[in-house]
Scaffold this motif. Structure first.
Motif, PDB file in Angstrom:
ATOM      1  N   ARG A   5     -33.302  23.806  44.141  1.00 54.40           N
ATOM      2  CA  ARG A   5     -34.192  23.982  42.987  1.00 54.40           C
ATOM      3  C   ARG A   5     -34.936  22.679  42.650  1.00 54.40           C
ATOM      4  NH1 ARG A   5     -30.747  24.008  38.129  1.00 54.40           N
ATOM      5  NH2 ARG A   5     -30.725  21.822  38.741  1.00 54.40           N
TER       6      ARG A   5
ATOM      7  N   SER B 147     -26.918  22.927  48.389  1.00 58.61           N
ATOM      8  CA  SER B 147     -26.591  23.455  47.060  1.00 58.61           C
ATOM      9  C   SER B 147     -27.839  24.061  46.429  1.00 58.61           C
ATOM     10  CB  SER B 147     -26.032  22.356  46.151  1.00 58.61           C
ATOM     11  OG  SER B 147     -27.059  21.457  45.795  1.00 58.61           O
ATOM     12  N   TRP B 148     -27.617  25.055  45.569  1.00 58.76           N
ATOM     13  CA  TRP B 148     -28.733  25.708  44.875  1.00 58.76           C
ATOM     14  C   TRP B 148     -29.413  24.729  43.937  1.00 58.76           C
ATOM     15  CZ3 TRP B 148     -30.432  29.890  47.017  1.00 58.76           C
ATOM     16  CH2 TRP B 148     -29.552  30.774  47.666  1.00 58.76           C
ATOM     17  N   ALA B 149     -28.618  23.853  43.322  1.00 59.92           N
ATOM     18  CA  ALA B 149     -29.190  22.906  42.363  1.00 59.92           C
ATOM     19  C   ALA B 149     -30.175  21.963  43.056  1.00 59.92           C
ATOM     20  CB  ALA B 149     -28.076  22.118  41.685  1.00 59.92           C
ATOM     21  N   THR B 150     -29.797  21.471  44.227  1.00 61.89           N
ATOM     22  CA  THR B 150     -30.683  20.550  44.928  1.00 61.89           C
ATOM     23  C   THR B 150     -31.881  21.287  45.516  1.00 61.89           C
ATOM     24  OG1 THR B 150     -28.929  18.963  45.334  1.00 61.89           O
ATOM     25  CG2 THR B 150     -30.771  18.902  46.852  1.00 61.89           C
TER      26      THR B 150
END
Lengths: 370, 212
Positions: A50, A45-48
């Motif tokens: 980041r 995921s992009w959130a992780t």
């Protein structure tokens, strides 16, 4: 040649067609040629991705172009000084609608077929019908709040005078996109490759238009890293950029693109079939199971476009992204955008130093080979 | 960490909290569900690969979301607040990978996310208690900050209105204040709103005069 301060590098990526530069640089040994030992770490995921970059668990990462700006402003996370010295790709996204929505559009507009790229106003009658009958709104998915996908979807609808309040926008992870489209949970999505091609091959949707039909030549993926990492390891950053720039240039030739598609197929990377990865890399946009593909030569761009070299992070591109973040209402009232924001995040100065490094290397090579 | 299970706050503490647990590891999920049996936490479990998460969030209206940090669904959670305008929810992330501590340090100063190591059924209740407490504390601070900011703003408008009245109507400070307060009481408005009206009226009059 300059020596890296740190030669072991962990580089995060999300398995997508436009992660090609990272995979090519790794597989063809470009990182090693520049004295780096790079480990590619696949993220879900992009959130992780980041959070790991902010925490220093990843040294650098492939990011959605608006993400470094969001990080600097502390949108969705605590603020972190993420910079981008290199643009990795342009374009590459597309909007696919479900077969059910396609049939609804044809019926409501009383037409037999749709000219591609599809005009957004064709959705208006469907939207009106759904509203009048109290049916659920049309639901479109993108991949992340701070993504070009989200802004492109909004721009496509806005350009056709579709009131965005009449459409629901959600985020679905790319791996679940096709399944959600098939189950009817969403009516369409804006996502990067190979997911559009995958939906078309599966016969469950039509790729209505590509991001190139909406925005021409805007940065899609960039290399992101912490400013503190750059301060500590300026040479490493230059060498990393040089290897990736070399991979981007290698990806310019069509025969090489096909070889890249073969590399991307592998389980360690995209773990997907060649027939869904190769088309966009070869400038072909699959449209529908019963329609021919469209020729979109700029579908995925890694090195040059009609306007020249694309890898330099131009400040004006950063300003353009901020404008879209503001227009999408993503900047809360308690956050003021500092005037020097773009200059702090987009770093053409590092890019130029890397260009000099490459030129210097080439000169030495020619001198040696007499 | 402040415990919210204090006896004096029993109404809040004993209220049931809905948890959405997103975990592909069914065995681990089941042991978490068992560990939280007979507590105030009611768990709905969802495997990460399953679709329909958005619907689930709407249906369950979870008070807390517990998710594997490696789940692709993290991006969807990020959007709940920014795109779908749901109220922010505390998110507890767990990770079986190394470097969890480092990630935690960077996330901890953030809004509502909270990273723990590999989730241990025996420790899960205190972890959730701590996350809920932290989240409430954070929002209390945020509300207080907003109140203070608002208070400052309103004082600024009152001061400005007072000064404008003193200048245009040749009033003393006390007279200006009393006249505003009287208008507020007579019209049943807040002093701040009266002040704002006065400022905009006097400003537009001033502008009008400039054109004369």
């Amino acid at each position: 040649m300059i020596k890296p301060e740190q030669s072991d590098i962990t580089l995060g990526f999300i398995p997508l067609t436009d992660s090609a530069p990272l995979i090519v640089a790794k597989e063809l040994g470009f990182f090693e040629q520049w004295g780096l030992n790079v480990t590619l770490q696949k993220q879900n995921s992009w959130a992780t991705l980041r959070d790991k970059l902010h925490a220093g668990v990843l040294d650098a990462a492939q990011m959605l172009a608006p993400m470094p700006i969001a990080s600097a402003l502390g949108l969705g996370s605590s603020p972190a000084n993420v910079i981008t010295p290199l643009v990795l790709s342009l374009n590459g996204n597309a909007i696919t609608i479900s077969e059910a929505l396609l049939q609804e559009v044809l019926k409501e507009n009383n037409i037999a077929n749709i000219t591609l790229p599809m005009a957004g106003y064709l959705l208006q009658k469907v939207i009106d019908k759904r509203r009048n009958r109290g049916l659920p709104k049309l639901k479109f998915a993108t991949v992340f709040p701070y993504s070009c996908h989200f802004y492109q979807l909004r721009d496509w609808l806005k350009a056709s005078k579709v009131d965005l309040d009449n459409v629901e926008m959600v985020v679905v992870p790319p791996v679940s996109m096709v399944a959600c489209l098939e189950s009817g949970e969403i009516d369409g999505f804006c996502v990067g490759g190979p997911w559009n091609a995958k939906a078309v091959r599966a016969g469950i949707g039509m790729t209505a238009l590509t991001s190139f039909d909406i925005w021409q030549d805007s940065p899609e993926k960039v290399l992101g890293l912490l400013e503190s990492f750059h301060q500590k390891n300026p040479n490493t950053v230059l060498l990393l950029c040089a290897a990736l720039k070399q991979a981007c240039a290698w990806l310019e030739s069509v025969p090489n693109r096909f070889e890249a598609a073969r590399l991307l197929c592998q389980p360690a990377y995209l773990d997907a079939a060649l027939d869904v990865i190769a088309p966009s890399l070869l400038g072909s946009c699959l449209t529908h199971k019963s329609l021919p593909p469209r020729s979109i030569p700029s579908y995925n761009q890694f090195s040059v476009s009609n306007n020249g070299c694309i890898n330099q992070p131009e400040l004006v591109r950063g300003e353009w992204l901020i404008k879209h973040m503001v227009s999408a209402g993503q900047i809360p009232p308690d956050i003021t955008i500092p005037l020097d924001l773009v200059g702090r995040v987009f770093r053409p100065d590092i890019y130029q130093k890397m260009r000099l490094l490459i030129a210097d290397q080439a000169e030495q090579f020619y001198r040696r080979s007499g | 960490m402040i415990s919210i299970a204090k006896p004096q706050s029993n109404s809040a503490a004993s209220a049931q909290l809905n948890i959405l647990l997103i975990d592909e590891n069914v065995q681990r999920a089941e042991s978490i569900v068992t560990a939280l049996d007979k507590t105030r936490y009611k768990v709905s479990h969802l495997a990460s690969s399953q679709i329909g998460l958005l619907k689930q969030v709407d249906k369950i209206q979870p008070d807390i979301i517990v998710i594997d940090i490696e789940s692709p669904n993290r991006d969807m959670l990020e959007s709940l607040h920014t795109i779908s305008h749901h109220n922010p929810k505390p998110v507890v992330m767990f990770s079986s990978q190394q470097d969890t501590e480092t990630i935690n340090l960077s996330v901890q100063s953030g809004v509502s996310a909270y990273v723990v190591g590999d989730i241990d059924p025996e420790r899960v209740k205190p972890i959730l208690d701590a996350a809920v407490a932290r989240f409430r504390e954070f929002h209390k601070l945020k509300d207080e900050l907003n109140d203070t900011k608002h208070e400052l703003e309103s004082r600024k408008s009152i001061d400005l209105a007072k000064r404008l009245l003193m200048k245009t109507n040749k009033m003393s400070e006390e007279q200006a204040f009393h006249s505003m307060r009287k208008t507020a009481m007579d019209t049943g408005q807040k002093l701040e709103n009266v002040a704002k009206t006065i400022v905009s009226m006097l400003r537009s009059l001033e502008k009008g005069n400039e054109h004369d």
